[in-house]
Scaffold this motif. Structure first.
Motif, PDB file in Angstrom:
ATOM      1  N   LYS A 154     -24.147  44.160 111.893  1.00 22.36           N
ATOM      2  CA  LYS A 154     -22.792  43.617 111.873  1.00 22.36           C
ATOM      3  C   LYS A 154     -22.409  43.144 110.470  1.00 22.36           C
ATOM      4  O   LYS A 154     -21.333  43.459 109.954  1.00 22.36           O
ATOM      5  N   ILE A 155     -23.282  42.389 109.842  1.00 25.82           N
ATOM      6  CA  ILE A 155     -23.036  41.842 108.508  1.00 25.82           C
ATOM      7  C   ILE A 155     -24.162  42.291 107.585  1.00 25.82           C
ATOM      8  O   ILE A 155     -25.337  42.161 107.925  1.00 25.82           O
ATOM      9  N   HIS A 156     -23.790  42.815 106.426  1.00 23.76           N
ATOM     10  CA  HIS A 156     -24.776  43.287 105.459  1.00 23.76           C
ATOM     11  C   HIS A 156     -24.501  42.698 104.081  1.00 23.76           C
ATOM     12  O   HIS A 156     -23.338  42.489 103.705  1.00 23.76           O
ATOM     13  N   LEU A 157     -25.569  42.454 103.355  1.00 24.52           N
ATOM     14  CA  LEU A 157     -25.468  42.167 101.928  1.00 24.52           C
ATOM     15  C   LEU A 157     -25.631  43.476 101.175  1.00 24.52           C
ATOM     16  O   LEU A 157     -26.525  44.271 101.489  1.00 24.52           O
ATOM     17  N   SER A 158     -24.777  43.701 100.191  1.00 21.46           N
ATOM     18  CA  SER A 158     -24.783  44.977  99.477  1.00 21.46           C
ATOM     19  C   SER A 158     -24.812  44.730  97.968  1.00 21.46           C
ATOM     20  O   SER A 158     -23.773  44.553  97.332  1.00 21.46           O
ATOM     21  N   PRO A 159     -25.997  44.695  97.363  1.00 20.68           N
ATOM     22  CA  PRO A 159     -26.070  44.567  95.902  1.00 20.68           C
ATOM     23  C   PRO A 159     -25.597  45.844  95.222  1.00 20.68           C
ATOM     24  O   PRO A 159     -25.740  46.943  95.762  1.00 20.68           O
ATOM     25  N   PHE A 160     -25.026  45.686  94.033  1.00 23.27           N
ATOM     26  CA  PHE A 160     -24.521  46.853  93.311  1.00 23.27           C
ATOM     27  C   PHE A 160     -24.593  46.607  91.813  1.00 23.27           C
ATOM     28  O   PHE A 160     -24.686  45.469  91.343  1.00 23.27           O
ATOM     29  N   TRP A 161     -24.542  47.692  91.049  1.00 19.11           N
ATOM     30  CA  TRP A 161     -24.493  47.631  89.595  1.00 19.11           C
ATOM     31  C   TRP A 161     -23.725  48.856  89.103  1.00 19.11           C
ATOM     32  O   TRP A 161     -23.627  49.871  89.792  1.00 19.11           O
ATOM     33  N   GLY A 162     -23.137  48.743  87.908  1.00 14.11           N
ATOM     34  CA  GLY A 162     -22.360  49.862  87.376  1.00 14.11           C
ATOM     35  C   GLY A 162     -21.631  49.470  86.107  1.00 14.11           C
ATOM     36  O   GLY A 162     -22.135  48.685  85.300  1.00 14.11           O
ATOM     37  N   GLY A 163     -20.437  49.999  85.948  1.00 16.64           N
ATOM     38  CA  GLY A 163     -19.661  49.723  84.745  1.00 16.64           C
ATOM     39  C   GLY A 163     -18.204  50.094  84.933  1.00 16.64           C
ATOM     40  O   GLY A 163     -17.840  50.826  85.862  1.00 16.64           O
ATOM     41  N   GLU A 164     -17.375  49.566  84.053  1.00 17.41           N
ATOM     42  CA  GLU A 164     -15.933  49.824  84.118  1.00 17.41           C
ATOM     43  C   GLU A 164     -15.392  50.160  82.737  1.00 17.41           C
ATOM     44  O   GLU A 164     -15.719  49.494  81.750  1.00 17.41           O
ATOM     45  N   PHE A 165     -14.561  51.197  82.684  1.00 20.85           N
ATOM     46  CA  PHE A 165     -13.853  51.575  81.465  1.00 20.85           C
ATOM     47  C   PHE A 165     -12.429  51.037  81.548  1.00 20.85           C
ATOM     48  O   PHE A 165     -11.723  51.300  82.533  1.00 20.85           O
ATOM     49  N   ASN A 166     -12.013  50.307  80.526  1.00 23.96           N
ATOM     50  CA  ASN A 166     -10.693  49.685  80.521  1.00 23.96           C
ATOM     51  C   ASN A 166      -9.788  50.335  79.491  1.00 23.96           C
ATOM     52  O   ASN A 166     -10.211  50.639  78.380  1.00 23.96           O
TER      53      ASN A 166
END
Length: 213
Positions: A154-166
């Motif tokens: 029902k409820i999950h923790l979701s770690p993430f990593w990445g990047g953004e170009f602005n």
């Protein structure tokens, strides 16, 4: 595949159509909501500034453990913290799933550098709290399942990593980002079994951020 193409075409039209840039409805709404209100009480004038609750960014995201497509609004804080509330959707037409899944996600994202690298790239990381709504999610195991055999879904923790170009387009500040995300259940299986490999539990999501400030 046709649905995916129509969705991407719609996003491009919204971003680049000249008439939309000429009369920006988002900017007009922001100005109206954040306009100062003055109330006269006897001989005193009270100024109300409702600016604090107005989101500073809007996001549209494809995939990334939230659904086939998700969208929402969030905030920017000086320490690089960017909380965003997103709604994600997945069904047979959008994602090829035989069940319909609605997901509410609180994305807790952090900028890993104060200033963009090379003036345009910002590495990011964080963890989302995802609440799935469908006909086969549960907080506790049904009694016919062995105890601790399945992970609650029902409820999950979701770690993430990445990047953004602005960058700036038509006087708008935009960010195009990518994220590799996983779920707590996948991490648990990785640590307690030998069958789940680390490189198999990550999914790629991509999105666009419209910054209002």
């Amino acid at each position: 595949m046709k649905t995916n193409r129509f969705l991407l075409l719609g996003l491009l039209i919204l971003l680049y159509h000249p008439r939309l840039h000429a009369e920006d409805p988002v900017k007009g709404l922001r100005q109206k909501i954040t306009e100062e209100k003055k109330i006269v009480l006897k001989n005193d004038t009270v100024t109300i500034k409702p600016y604090w609750f107005m989101p500073t960014q809007f996001k549209v995201q494809y995939a990334g453990s939230i659904g086939f497509v998700s969208f929402g609004a969030g905030y920017d804080f000086r320490n690089g913290y960017q909380p965003t509330l997103l709604y994600g959707f997945l069904d047979n037409n959008f994602g090829g799933s035989n069940i319909t899944v609605h997901t509410i996600s609180l994305k807790n994202r952090f900028k890993l550098t104060q200033n963009p690298i090379l003036g345009c790239f910002t590495p990011i990381a964080g963890i989302s709290v995802n609440w799935g709504i469908t006909n086969n999610t549960f907080n506790r195991l049904p009694p016919h399942y062995p105890e601790n055999y399945y992970f609650q879904n029902k409820i999950h923790l979701s770690p993430f990593w990445g990047g953004e170009f602005n960058f700036s387009v038509a006087q708008k500040n935009l960010g195009v980002y990518f994220e590799f995300s996983t779920l707590d259940a996948y991490l648990l299986e990785y640590f307690r079994t030998d069958f789940v490999k680390l490189n198999k539990i990550w999914s790629l999501g991509m999105g666009i951020t419209l910054y209002l400030n």
